[in-house]
Design a protein around this motif. Structure first.
Motif, PDB file in Angstrom:
ATOM      1  N   ILE A   1       0.876  -1.177   0.000  1.00  0.00           N
ATOM      2  CA  ILE A   1       0.000   0.000   0.000  1.00  0.00           C
ATOM      3  C   ILE A   1       0.906   1.218   0.000  1.00  0.00           C
ATOM      4  CG2 ILE A   1      -1.788   1.265   1.242  1.00  0.00           C
ATOM      5  CD1 ILE A   1      -2.513  -1.463   2.566  1.00  0.00           C
ATOM      6  N   SER A   2       0.802   2.055  -1.026  1.00  0.00           N
ATOM      7  CA  SER A   2       1.781   3.141  -1.139  1.00  0.00           C
ATOM      8  C   SER A   2       1.271   4.259  -2.035  1.00  0.00           C
ATOM      9  CB  SER A   2       3.097   2.606  -1.708  1.00  0.00           C
ATOM     10  OG  SER A   2       2.989   2.365  -3.092  1.00  0.00           O
ATOM     11  N   ARG A   3       2.060   5.337  -2.097  1.00  0.00           N
ATOM     12  CA  ARG A   3       1.884   6.380  -3.100  1.00  0.00           C
ATOM     13  C   ARG A   3       2.263   5.811  -4.468  1.00  0.00           C
ATOM     14  NH1 ARG A   3      -1.599   9.939  -1.032  1.00  0.00           N
ATOM     15  NH2 ARG A   3      -0.734  11.371   0.537  1.00  0.00           N
ATOM     16  N   ALA A   4       2.213   6.649  -5.485  1.00  0.00           N
ATOM     17  CA  ALA A   4       2.431   6.170  -6.854  1.00  0.00           C
ATOM     18  C   ALA A   4       3.506   6.976  -7.563  1.00  0.00           C
ATOM     19  CB  ALA A   4       1.123   6.213  -7.645  1.00  0.00           C
ATOM     20  N   GLY A   5       4.585   7.290  -6.840  1.00  0.00           N
ATOM     21  CA  GLY A   5       5.709   7.941  -7.488  1.00  0.00           C
ATOM     22  C   GLY A   5       6.353   7.029  -8.512  1.00  0.00           C
ATOM     23  N   ALA A   6       7.088   7.620  -9.434  1.00  0.00           N
ATOM     24  CA  ALA A   6       7.658   6.841 -10.537  1.00  0.00           C
ATOM     25  C   ALA A   6       8.587   5.750 -10.032  1.00  0.00           C
ATOM     26  CB  ALA A   6       8.414   7.773 -11.488  1.00  0.00           C
ATOM     27  N   GLY A   7       9.413   6.053  -9.017  1.00  0.00           N
ATOM     28  CA  GLY A   7      10.327   5.046  -8.503  1.00  0.00           C
ATOM     29  C   GLY A   7       9.596   3.885  -7.872  1.00  0.00           C
ATOM     30  N   THR A   8       8.571   4.188  -7.084  1.00  0.00           N
ATOM     31  CA  THR A   8       7.781   3.136  -6.446  1.00  0.00           C
ATOM     32  C   THR A   8       7.106   2.263  -7.483  1.00  0.00           C
ATOM     33  OG1 THR A   8       7.380   4.470  -4.466  1.00  0.00           O
ATOM     34  CG2 THR A   8       5.825   2.693  -4.916  1.00  0.00           C
ATOM     35  N   VAL A   9       6.479   2.884  -8.474  1.00  0.00           N
ATOM     36  CA  VAL A   9       5.794   2.130  -9.523  1.00  0.00           C
ATOM     37  C   VAL A   9       6.777   1.224 -10.257  1.00  0.00           C
ATOM     38  CG1 VAL A   9       4.657   2.374 -11.768  1.00  0.00           C
ATOM     39  CG2 VAL A   9       3.885   3.740  -9.824  1.00  0.00           C
ATOM     40  N   SER A  10       7.956   1.725 -10.558  1.00  0.00           N
ATOM     41  CA  SER A  10       8.954   0.915 -11.259  1.00  0.00           C
ATOM     42  C   SER A  10       9.376  -0.285 -10.421  1.00  0.00           C
ATOM     43  CB  SER A  10      10.182   1.767 -11.601  1.00  0.00           C
ATOM     44  OG  SER A  10       9.849   2.788 -12.513  1.00  0.00           O
ATOM     45  N   GLU A  11       9.608  -0.057  -9.131  1.00  0.00           N
ATOM     46  CA  GLU A  11      10.009  -1.158  -8.249  1.00  0.00           C
ATOM     47  C   GLU A  11       8.923  -2.218  -8.156  1.00  0.00           C
ATOM     48  OE1 GLU A  11      13.129   1.068  -5.207  1.00  0.00           O
ATOM     49  OE2 GLU A  11      11.039   0.832  -4.609  1.00  0.00           O
ATOM     50  N   LEU A  12       7.670  -1.793  -8.046  1.00  0.00           N
ATOM     51  CA  LEU A  12       6.575  -2.752  -7.928  1.00  0.00           C
ATOM     52  C   LEU A  12       6.402  -3.557  -9.210  1.00  0.00           C
ATOM     53  CD1 LEU A  12       3.939  -0.594  -6.009  1.00  0.00           C
ATOM     54  CD2 LEU A  12       5.447  -2.356  -5.086  1.00  0.00           C
ATOM     55  N   CYS A  13       6.601  -2.911 -10.355  1.00  0.00           N
ATOM     56  CA  CYS A  13       6.504  -3.637 -11.633  1.00  0.00           C
ATOM     57  C   CYS A  13       7.622  -4.674 -11.741  1.00  0.00           C
ATOM     58  CB  CYS A  13       6.571  -2.664 -12.802  1.00  0.00           C
ATOM     59  SG  CYS A  13       5.076  -1.689 -13.062  1.00  0.00           S
ATOM     60  N   ILE A  14       8.834  -4.265 -11.434  1.00  0.00           N
ATOM     61  CA  ILE A  14       9.976  -5.171 -11.561  1.00  0.00           C
ATOM     62  C   ILE A  14       9.836  -6.359 -10.610  1.00  0.00           C
ATOM     63  CG2 ILE A  14      12.465  -5.364 -11.116  1.00  0.00           C
ATOM     64  CD1 ILE A  14      12.685  -2.473 -12.229  1.00  0.00           C
ATOM     65  N   LYS A  15       9.322  -6.108  -9.410  1.00  0.00           N
ATOM     66  CA  LYS A  15       9.182  -7.169  -8.426  1.00  0.00           C
ATOM     67  C   LYS A  15       7.856  -7.920  -8.551  1.00  0.00           C
ATOM     68  CE  LYS A  15      12.235  -4.796  -5.208  1.00  0.00           C
ATOM     69  NZ  LYS A  15      13.252  -5.846  -5.094  1.00  0.00           N
ATOM     70  N   GLY A  16       6.944  -7.430  -9.402  1.00  0.00           N
ATOM     71  CA  GLY A  16       5.676  -8.103  -9.609  1.00  0.00           C
ATOM     72  C   GLY A  16       4.836  -8.172  -8.349  1.00  0.00           C
ATOM     73  N   LYS A  17       4.559  -7.015  -7.735  1.00  0.00           N
ATOM     74  CA  LYS A  17       3.853  -6.978  -6.463  1.00  0.00           C
ATOM     75  C   LYS A  17       2.455  -6.385  -6.620  1.00  0.00           C
ATOM     76  CE  LYS A  17       7.003  -8.871  -4.088  1.00  0.00           C
ATOM     77  NZ  LYS A  17       6.754 -10.146  -3.385  1.00  0.00           N
ATOM     78  N   PRO A  18       1.425  -7.115  -6.176  1.00  0.00           N
ATOM     79  CA  PRO A  18       0.075  -6.519  -6.163  1.00  0.00           C
ATOM     80  C   PRO A  18       0.056  -5.339  -5.209  1.00  0.00           C
ATOM     81  CG  PRO A  18       0.094  -8.615  -4.992  1.00  0.00           C
ATOM     82  CD  PRO A  18       1.440  -8.483  -5.639  1.00  0.00           C
ATOM     83  N   ALA A  19      -0.691  -4.306  -5.560  1.00  0.00           N
ATOM     84  CA  ALA A  19      -0.604  -3.072  -4.787  1.00  0.00           C
ATOM     85  C   ALA A  19      -1.924  -2.332  -4.768  1.00  0.00           C
ATOM     86  CB  ALA A  19       0.484  -2.169  -5.368  1.00  0.00           C
ATOM     87  N   ILE A  20      -2.100  -1.575  -3.686  1.00  0.00           N
ATOM     88  CA  ILE A  20      -3.142  -0.559  -3.591  1.00  0.00           C
ATOM     89  C   ILE A  20      -2.418   0.776  -3.616  1.00  0.00           C
ATOM     90  CG2 ILE A  20      -4.983   0.424  -2.173  1.00  0.00           C
ATOM     91  CD1 ILE A  20      -5.276  -2.389  -0.907  1.00  0.00           C
TER      92      ILE A  20
END
Length: 378
Positions: free
Chosen positions: A270-289
């Motif tokens: 569960i997080s904000r949607a800054g570019a760095g965060t979004v990139s990390e979540l995509c690379i790690k394949g993490k479901p997110a709110i």
């Protein structure tokens, strides 16, 4: 590729600027351990402490944008910029820098400009689709531009602009982990625990903090839950007191330095949607709110989150709609639906551009890097 290069990485203050620079520095050291790296930024404690954790040298300069409501204030700010430029010239000469990479934040302006004055190789990396003021100016000064989104406003479309994605840092090494004063939180988590990671970025997010503790109070069947909550400094004590009164296993702290390792273990973020965060979540394949920060420049965080949500990679909740009830419902929906989480994770992975740090490091070391999106490994 060239060896033994002296590289300055300029900028920082926030995690969104600093962590891509750390990722590039890590890639450079892997490719050529003889590379000399110096970070130049601000005196912000977060910046100094983070770079010390990762083992990189750091110098600070005066870092002030030209602003002010009256002529005197503007003249004063312009004078500070002149001082920062003189400092930057001295640092580049003393360090014998071969390459200067600006990663955002006003401290990067003086270093990249000084690099051009001294005929050094210069580049900037822009994390967002809507560049900040510093990178808008530097896009006309730096020899090379690295971008994270194909449609990045204001960047020249020529053979010196490269689409590489957002560099993502490696986890801390074992030695670096052991140097941390905090207990390694991952050692407390059981294999069958459902781990929720809550973070508002390096400075925390008041609205996410408030809504999440309300959501926690509504949760049922919590015996297999573990929560890691990055609170930000201002809310740390209050949220620690809240958890202390409950019986949910958790670790709440202002900041976690080894976030990549925590993300690897997380079942839901569960997080904000800054570019760095979004990139990390995509690379790690993490479901997110994702809860976009509503006051980001040009509302770029909403654009980031909506792009993922429209493809089924995340659940987006607008900050104005964020309550304990809406967040609790979203968490329970994902927690008890393994297939949905797996589908979101797969979609996240399909959108990843995982080689940004390596591509920038290769370019710094003199290798050829294609600027075309379809030639970027993903």
């Amino acid at each position: 590729m060239s060896k033994n290069k002296h590289v300055i990485i300029a900028g920082g203050k926030t995690g969104g600027h600093l962590f891509p620079g750390i990722a590039v520095a890590q890639a450079l050291m892997e490719k050529d351990p003889a590379t000399k790296i110096l970070f130049v930024g601000t005196r912000a404690p977060f910046e100094i402490q983070t770079l010390a954790r990762y083992g990189f040298a750091h110098k600070s300069i005066i870092s002030k944008p030209i602003k002010g409501k009256n002529l005197f204030a503007k003249i004063w700010s312009a004078g500070l910029v002149g001082i920062s430029l003189i400092q930057a010239l001295g640092i580049i000469i003393a360090f014998r820098a071969d390459f200067i990479l600006g990663v955002g934040g006003f401290s990067s302006f003086a270093l990249v400009l000084a690099g051009r004055i001294l005929f050094k190789e210069t580049a900037i990396h822009e994390q967002n689709a809507f560049p900040g003021m510093t990178n808008r100016m530097l896009s006309k000064i730096a020899r090379t531009r690295f971008i994270s989104f194909k449609a990045t406003q204001g960047m020249p479309e020529n053979d010196t602009t490269f689409l590489v994605g957002n560099p993502v840092r490696r986890p801390l090494s074992t030695a670096q982990e052991n140097s941390m004063t905090d207990e390694c939180v991952l050692n407390r988590i059981n294999a069958d625990d459902f781990l929720i990671l809550v973070t508002g970025g390096s400075q925390g997010a008041a609205s996410i903090n408030a809504a999440f503790i309300q959501a926690v109070a509504m949760m049922k069947e919590t015996h297999r839950l573990f929560i890691i909550h990055q609170t930000g400094a201002t809310a740390e004590a209050q949220i620690q007191q809240f958890y202390a009164a409950g019986d949910i296993r958790h670790k709440a702290a202002a900041f976690f330095y080894d976030m990549p390792a925590i993300q690897d273990r997380a079942d839901l973020v569960i997080s904000r949607a800054g570019a760095g965060t979004v990139s990390e979540l995509c690379i790690k394949g993490k479901p997110a709110i994702l809860v976009p920060y509503p006051h980001a420049a040009d509302d770029h965080q909403t654009a980031n989150a909506k792009s993922l949500a429209d493809q089924g990679a995340c659940i987006m909740i607008a900050d104005k709609d964020l309550t304990g009830e809406t967040l609790s419902a979203a968490i329970e929906n994902l927690r008890h639906n393994t297939n949905k989480r797996t589908g979101m994770a797969d979609t996240m992975t399909s959108l990843a551009m995982p080689h940004g740090a390596d591509l920038i490091a290769d370019r710094i070391l003199g290798a050829d890097v294609s600027k075309k999106e379809d030639n970027v490994p993903a």
